[in-house]
Scaffold this motif. Structure first.
Motif: not given
Length: 219
Positions: A36-50, A150-158, A200-204
């Motif tokens: 169905e319609p919606g907004i899906v977040g995509v996350v994962g390490p660099n080089g994982a294949g996103k 909507v599929i939104l890929c982000m690499h959280p650094t903050a 990582g610890p801080e972002m977790t």
């Protein structure tokens, strides 16, 4: 009953190297349906294949096996110049229109739609000036409310990247270890040990606080 907006039907992408003996260097597999319609977040390490996943979803990178169906249509069987009428890929601030052409376009089918049903945003640039983030989130919601996926890929650094994901995404895809894992919500994502190691610890700690606040607000 209408077809799901996006189906990854046992897709598998294998990269190899070697002139005589081809040896696998990277494999990505996925099998899921987003109905169905919606907004899906995509996350994962660099080089994982996103990005590879996004390219397969939008028809610019053919899977080694399996099919990508957008509203029931195999996007890799559609004319190259019309694939973005089914699914469109934006990397940061520009549209990706790069196709690896294996079959002449004349032998492929036209798109059954005129405007894209699936919108993929690959690490969009969120300007921190007043009102810009709110404008972008409202735009994503508008697409969803118009029946789009909507599929939104982000690499959280903050921590504010995590705030955006928690606020806007209804579910998540975690890409790691050669596979794609579907998560029902932000709390489920934060509970995933591989995601915590990736952050990582801080972002977790920031993610735990956001998940706790979201849980308290729903009580």
């Amino acid at each position: 009953m209408s077809a799901p907006l996006l189906v990854l039907d046992d897709i598998r992408k294998v990269y190899t190297r070697g002139r005589v003996i081809r040896r696998p260097t990277f494999t990505l597999e996925a099998n899921l349906s987003l109905e169905e319609p919606g907004i899906v977040g995509v996350v994962g390490p660099n080089g994982a294949g996103k990005t590879t996943l996004f390219e397969m979803m939008t028809g610019s990178n053919a899977p080694t096996s399996g099919r990508v169906l957008v509203a029931g249509t195999d996007i890799h069987g559609v004319k190259y110049r019309e694939r973005d009428r089914l699914a469109i890929h934006y990397h940061q601030s520009y549209q990706v229109r790069r196709f690896r052409k294996r079959i002449p376009s004349a032998f492929l089918a036209p798109s059954p739609t005129r405007t894209p049903l699936v919108h993929l945003f690959d690490e969009p640039q969120f300007n921190l000036q007043d009102g810009y983030i709110g404008f972008m989130l409202d735009f994503f919601r508008k697409l969803r409310d118009e029946g789009r996926l909507v599929i939104l890929c982000m690499h959280p650094t903050a921590s504010w990247h995590l705030d955006i994901l928690a606020e806007i995404a209804g579910q998540f895809l975690f890409v790691a270890g050669g596979g794609v894992t579907r998560m029902a919500d932000f709390r489920s994502l934060v509970a995933e040990q591989r995601f915590r190691l990736y952050l990582g610890p801080e972002m977790t700690r920031a993610a735990d606080a956001i998940a706790m606040a979201a849980r308290s607000s729903t009580r």
